[in-house]
Design an enzyme around this catalytic site. Structure first.
Site, short mmCIF file in Angstrom:
data_model
loop_
_atom_site.label_atom_id
_atom_site.label_comp_id
_atom_site.label_asym_id
_atom_site.label_seq_id
_atom_site.Cartn_x
_atom_site.Cartn_y
_atom_site.Cartn_z
N ASP A 59 -9.69 7.86 -2.95
CA ASP A 59 -8.73 7.74 -4.04
C ASP A 59 -7.34 7.32 -3.58
O ASP A 59 -6.52 6.91 -4.38
CB ASP A 59 -8.64 9.06 -4.80
CG ASP A 59 -9.89 9.29 -5.62
OD1 ASP A 59 -10.45 8.30 -6.09
OD2 ASP A 59 -10.32 10.45 -5.75
N HIS A 113 -10.72 16.36 2.04
CA HIS A 113 -12.03 16.29 1.40
C HIS A 113 -12.84 17.47 1.86
O HIS A 113 -12.74 17.88 3.02
CB HIS A 113 -12.75 14.98 1.79
CG HIS A 113 -13.85 14.65 0.86
ND1 HIS A 113 -15.12 15.17 1.00
CD2 HIS A 113 -13.86 13.89 -0.26
CE1 HIS A 113 -15.86 14.72 0.01
NE2 HIS A 113 -15.13 13.95 -0.78
N HIS A 169 -10.76 16.20 -8.02
CA HIS A 169 -11.98 15.37 -7.92
C HIS A 169 -11.59 13.95 -8.33
O HIS A 169 -10.69 13.37 -7.74
CB HIS A 169 -13.04 16.02 -8.84
CG HIS A 169 -14.45 15.55 -8.65
ND1 HIS A 169 -14.85 14.69 -7.67
CD2 HIS A 169 -15.58 15.85 -9.35
CE1 HIS A 169 -16.15 14.47 -7.76
NE2 HIS A 169 -16.62 15.16 -8.78
N1 CMC Z 1 -2.39 18.33 0.95
C1 CMC Z 1 -1.92 19.40 1.66
N2 CMC Z 1 -2.72 20.37 2.17
C2 CMC Z 1 -4.04 20.27 1.95
C3 CMC Z 1 -4.59 19.19 1.21
C4 CMC Z 1 -3.72 18.21 0.72
N3 CMC Z 1 -4.18 17.17 0.01
N4 CMC Z 1 -5.93 19.35 1.13
C5 CMC Z 1 -6.23 20.49 1.79
N5 CMC Z 1 -5.08 21.04 2.29
C6 CMC Z 1 -4.97 22.26 3.12
C7 CMC Z 1 -5.29 23.51 2.30
O1 CMC Z 1 -4.11 24.01 1.70
C8 CMC Z 1 -5.84 24.42 3.37
O2 CMC Z 1 -4.73 24.89 4.14
P1 CMC Z 1 -4.78 26.36 4.85
O3 CMC Z 1 -5.89 26.26 5.86
O4 CMC Z 1 -3.43 26.52 5.46
O5 CMC Z 1 -5.07 27.34 3.76
C9 CMC Z 1 -6.64 23.47 4.27
O6 CMC Z 1 -6.01 22.18 4.11
C10 CMC Z 1 -8.11 23.37 3.94
O7 CMC Z 1 -8.24 22.91 2.59
P2 CMC Z 1 -9.23 23.52 1.52
O8 CMC Z 1 -8.44 23.90 0.33
O9 CMC Z 1 -10.12 24.53 2.15
O10 CMC Z 1 -10.10 22.25 1.18
P3 CMC Z 1 -11.18 22.17 0.06
O11 CMC Z 1 -12.42 21.68 0.70
O12 CMC Z 1 -11.30 23.44 -0.73
O13 CMC Z 1 -10.56 21.08 -0.92
C11 CMC Z 1 -9.89 18.99 -1.79
C12 CMC Z 1 -10.81 19.72 -0.80
C13 CMC Z 1 -10.30 17.52 -1.84
C14 CMC Z 1 -10.02 19.60 -3.18
C15 CMC Z 1 -8.43 19.11 -1.30
O14 CMC Z 1 -8.31 18.54 -0.02
C16 CMC Z 1 -7.44 18.46 -2.25
O15 CMC Z 1 -7.05 19.08 -3.25
N6 CMC Z 1 -7.00 17.17 -1.98
C17 CMC Z 1 -6.12 16.47 -2.87
C18 CMC Z 1 -6.89 15.96 -4.08
C19 CMC Z 1 -7.77 14.76 -3.75
O16 CMC Z 1 -7.34 13.81 -3.12
N7 CMC Z 1 -9.03 14.80 -4.23
C20 CMC Z 1 -9.97 13.70 -4.12
C21 CMC Z 1 -11.17 14.06 -3.33
S1 CMC Z 1 -12.08 12.55 -2.87
C22 CMC Z 1 -12.65 11.91 -4.36
C23 CMC Z 1 -13.81 12.64 -4.90
O17 CMC Z 1 -14.89 12.60 -4.26
O18 CMC Z 1 -13.68 13.24 -5.99
#
Ligand code: CMC
Length: 427
Positions: free
Chosen positions: A363, A306, A265
């Site tokens: 971010d 995201h 986050h």
């Molecule tokens: N790098 C590599 N792979 C990723 C990433 C990433 N940053 N984000 C998602 N994926 C992959 C994930 O492993 C999954 O792959 P698969 O389909 O093969 O299992 C697929 O993409 C879908 O992701 P998800 O885990 O279902 O996505 P989510 O909605 O649960 O998580 C997130 C969203 C923001 C937590 C995640 O994208 C992440 O951890 N990003 C990096 C941290 C980040 O930049 N966070 C800031 C968010 S914006 C600021 C805020 O509003 O807080």
């Protein structure tokens, strides 16, 4: 909200007719609340398909990359407005006219000081304590000054809470930084704008002649705007959940700060800079992209992806523009920006990221801008928290100011059936 109907058929249960709400914008919502009385729950870990409330504050269309506060686009707010106006709109539903704005700004300035005794709380933390932990402690302490006599059912009291929090968070945040570097706190200065005042409390000192450059103040204000609210994200939902028990609102905001701290986050802005440090050089990008794609490797590309945006995060577009502007105007050549641009280019053309619609989020660029403004990395998430406080408290007000029930999710129990207790000598 006009009403349509949906029919749910579950084996062994009578067919159920459920209401379908049509929002002013966005997806239709099926009202599953009658299910519990019919012996059924819904299952949605991580709330991917669940609207936890109805709200009039912020709208996101993740597919389009659209973000609206009270109906105004983030692009227009960031270029034509300022943070105080955005705060007013989030709290009151409309942008202020000139008179309302002047009054609001005065109300904020008048509340910027924190209680004298609260300053002593900081001495309980070591200099190297993470400022987010210190901010949590300071907010807990602040709740004790506003507890007895605070009636959350009184609209005037709630207004006072909102003004107090928006006004005091910059002061507390700057105090977290001053404590970490062992310098005296700098008192708020009502002559300055909101951003100038925050930067002066951060970098000024009793003996220094610190002057905030207009470029830096404008960039700071833009960062405040871009982080002001983002509908029902993890920290906002936490504030609503804590608030739903009737908890002290300052403590509910502390719960939001705790949730924001995580690297998935708000902690991502700090994690992006650490990741760029780790990558070090353009020649290492391929290795890190491969790590991010490897399911057996916990490494993720920080600042990418995201839950809601499946297109470019509109805040990232504004921040990207700000980044170039700030570095250009301050004459900073940052190799990290070049590395970030190259990383973005490679990731945006990689099948893994394209297929999963993983775009840079706010971010990805905010860390580089904050660094250019001279903000230390450990303060990045604190700045996110101080900007987001207005969104959190607007959502808290929307909850408490309307009929609500305590948030109490149910579960899909997968543990043991009832079994007989076994005495310890027989286990
Ligand atoms: N790098 C590599 N792979 C990723 C990433 C990433 N940053 N984000 C998602 N994926 C992959 C994930 O492993 C999954 O792959 P698969 O389909 O093969 O299992 C697929 O993409 C879908 O992701 P998800 O885990 O279902 O996505 P989510 O909605 O649960 O998580 C997130 C969203 C923001 C937590 C995640 O994208 C992440 O951890 N990003 C990096 C941290 C980040 O930049 N966070 C800031 C968010 S914006 C600021 C805020 O509003 O807080």
């Amino acid at each position: 909200m006009t009403e349509k109907k949906a029919t749910l058929k579950v084996d062994g249960h009578e067919a159920l007719e459920l209401s379908v709400y049509t929002p002013t914008l966005g997806q239709e919502v099926v009202d599953v609340s009658p299910l519990a009385a019919k012996g059924l729950f819904t299952f949605d870990p991580g709330f991917q398909s669940t609207a936890s409330c109805d709200s009039t504050i912020t709208y996101i269309d993740g597919g389009k990359g659209q973000l609206l506060h009270r109906g105004y686009s983030i692009e227009e707010l960031a270029s034509k407005s300022d943070y105080m106006e955005v705060c007013y709109a989030l709290l009151n539903g409309e942008l202020p006219n000139a008179e309302q704005k002047a009054e609001f700004v005065q109300e904020i300035k008048a509340r910027a000081e924190v209680p004298e005794q609260l300053k002593a709380v900081f001495n309980g933390f070591t200099r190297d304590a993470h400022p987010m932990g210190v901010l949590l402690g300071a907010l807990g302490a602040l709740s004790t000054y506003h507890h007895e006599g605070l009636d959350i059912n009184n609209a005037e009291h709630r207004k006072e809470v909102a003004l107090n929090l928006v006004a005091k968070l910059p002061t507390l945040s700057a105090m977290c930084y001053k404590h970490s570097i062992g310098e005296d706190f700098v008192a708020p200065n009502a002559e300055l704008s909101h951003a100038e005042n925050f930067l002066t409390m951060l970098f000024g000192g009793t003996n220094s002649e610190y002057q905030v450059s207009p470029v830096v103040a404008q960039a700071m204000d833009r960062i405040f705007i871009l982080h002001a609210d983002h509908e029902q994200n993890a920290s906002t939902s936490t504030v609503r959940m804590a608030g739903s028990s009737g908890a002290n609102p300052y403590a509910a905001i502390a719960a939001g700060v705790a949730t924001l701290w995580g690297p998935a986050h708000g902690g991502a802005n700090e994690a992006v800079l650490k990741m760029l440090d780790e990558i070090g050089d353009v020649s290492n990008i391929d290795k890190f992209i491969a790590k991010a794609k490897d399911r057996n490797d916990p490494f993720k590309l920080m600042g990418f992806g995201h839950r809601v945006y499946k297109n470019y995060d509109p805040r990232a577009s504004v921040m990207r523009e700000s980044c170039h502007q700030v570095l250009g105007e301050l004459g900073i050549q940052d190799p990290k920006l070049e590395l970030a641009m190259k990383l973005e280019e490679i990731a945006l053309n990689d099948e893994y990221f394209v297929e999963r619609k993983l775009f840079p989020n706010v971010d990805f660029y905010s860390g580089i801008v904050l660094k250019a403004l001279g903000i230390p990395v450990s303060m990045f998430t604190v700045i996110f928290a101080l900007s987001r406080t207005v969104g959190w408290i607007a959502h808290w007000e929307e909850l408490i100011g309307n009929p609500y029930r305590i948030a109490r999710p149910r579960q899909l129990y997968t543990g043991s059936d009832e079994r007989a207790f076994v005495e310890i000598d027989k286990r």
